[in-house]
Design a protein around this motif. Sequence first.
Motif, short mmCIF file in Angstrom:
data_model
loop_
_atom_site.label_atom_id
_atom_site.label_comp_id
_atom_site.label_asym_id
_atom_site.label_seq_id
_atom_site.Cartn_x
_atom_site.Cartn_y
_atom_site.Cartn_z
N ASP A 95 62.70 68.04 54.11
CA ASP A 95 64.12 67.68 54.02
C ASP A 95 64.78 67.50 55.39
O ASP A 95 65.99 67.43 55.50
CB ASP A 95 64.89 68.70 53.19
N ASP A 96 63.97 67.42 56.45
CA ASP A 96 64.47 67.21 57.81
C ASP A 96 65.22 65.87 57.88
O ASP A 96 64.71 64.85 57.46
CB ASP A 96 63.30 67.22 58.79
N ALA A 97 66.39 65.87 58.44
CA ALA A 97 67.22 64.66 58.51
C ALA A 97 66.56 63.57 59.36
O ALA A 97 66.75 62.38 59.11
CB ALA A 97 68.59 64.99 59.06
N ASP A 98 65.77 63.96 60.38
CA ASP A 98 65.11 62.98 61.24
C ASP A 98 63.92 62.31 60.55
O ASP A 98 63.51 61.23 60.93
CB ASP A 98 64.61 63.64 62.53
N HIS A 99 63.31 62.98 59.60
CA HIS A 99 62.14 62.46 58.89
C HIS A 99 62.30 62.68 57.39
O HIS A 99 61.67 63.55 56.82
CB HIS A 99 60.86 63.16 59.37
N PRO A 100 63.14 61.90 56.73
CA PRO A 100 63.29 62.09 55.29
C PRO A 100 61.99 61.72 54.57
O PRO A 100 61.22 60.91 55.04
CB PRO A 100 64.42 61.13 54.93
N GLY A 101 61.76 62.35 53.45
CA GLY A 101 60.55 62.06 52.68
C GLY A 101 59.50 63.13 52.90
O GLY A 101 59.82 64.25 53.28
N PRO A 102 58.23 62.78 52.69
CA PRO A 102 57.16 63.77 52.82
C PRO A 102 57.04 64.31 54.24
O PRO A 102 57.48 63.66 55.19
CB PRO A 102 55.90 62.99 52.44
N ALA A 103 56.43 65.47 54.36
CA ALA A 103 56.26 66.10 55.67
C ALA A 103 55.44 65.22 56.59
O ALA A 103 54.53 64.51 56.17
CB ALA A 103 55.58 67.46 55.51
N VAL A 104 55.78 65.26 57.88
CA VAL A 104 55.08 64.48 58.90
C VAL A 104 54.71 65.42 60.03
O VAL A 104 55.55 66.16 60.54
CB VAL A 104 55.99 63.34 59.43
N VAL A 105 53.45 65.38 60.43
CA VAL A 105 52.97 66.15 61.57
C VAL A 105 52.98 65.23 62.78
O VAL A 105 52.45 64.12 62.73
CB VAL A 105 51.53 66.67 61.30
N VAL A 106 53.59 65.69 63.87
CA VAL A 106 53.64 64.91 65.11
C VAL A 106 52.77 65.62 66.14
O VAL A 106 52.93 66.82 66.39
CB VAL A 106 55.09 64.77 65.63
N LEU A 107 51.84 64.86 66.75
CA LEU A 107 50.93 65.42 67.74
C LEU A 107 51.50 65.30 69.16
O LEU A 107 52.29 64.41 69.44
CB LEU A 107 49.58 64.70 67.66
N ARG A 108 51.07 66.19 70.02
CA ARG A 108 51.51 66.16 71.42
C ARG A 108 50.86 64.99 72.16
O ARG A 108 49.75 64.58 71.82
CB ARG A 108 51.10 67.44 72.14
#
Length: 120
Positions: A95-108
């Motif tokens: 439910d993050d406002a920056d990434h609506p929808g399914p969870a997203v993993v961001v890599l370094r």
Amino acid sequence: MIASDLLDARVLEADGQAVGWVVDLRLVLDGTTDGILARPRLHGLVVSPRTRTSFLGFERSDVRSPWPIAPLLRRWHRGTFLVHWPDVARVPEPDDADHPGPAVVVLRPGYLRYDATLHR
């Protein structure tokens, strides 16, 4: 966060380029003892570039049968890699406002890809 929050999450590089989906988690038992065994620690994420399905145990290097299934799953998951947990920059909540929808993993930036095959 619970394990199911990470499974099937889309994986992006730091620049936003999609690299696949989380199909499995790797845990290690190297922490302090909690009863009989050491407490599990998340070591990394197994990322598949082609499919969202699990390896069903066929990521082990010595599993060769049943014949049609083992080679099919290996082919299906070619290019799958392990990313160590410290190389994960962010795991937004669904439910993050920056990434609506399914969870997203961001890599370094500069993360490393490791072989996801399990060896004895």
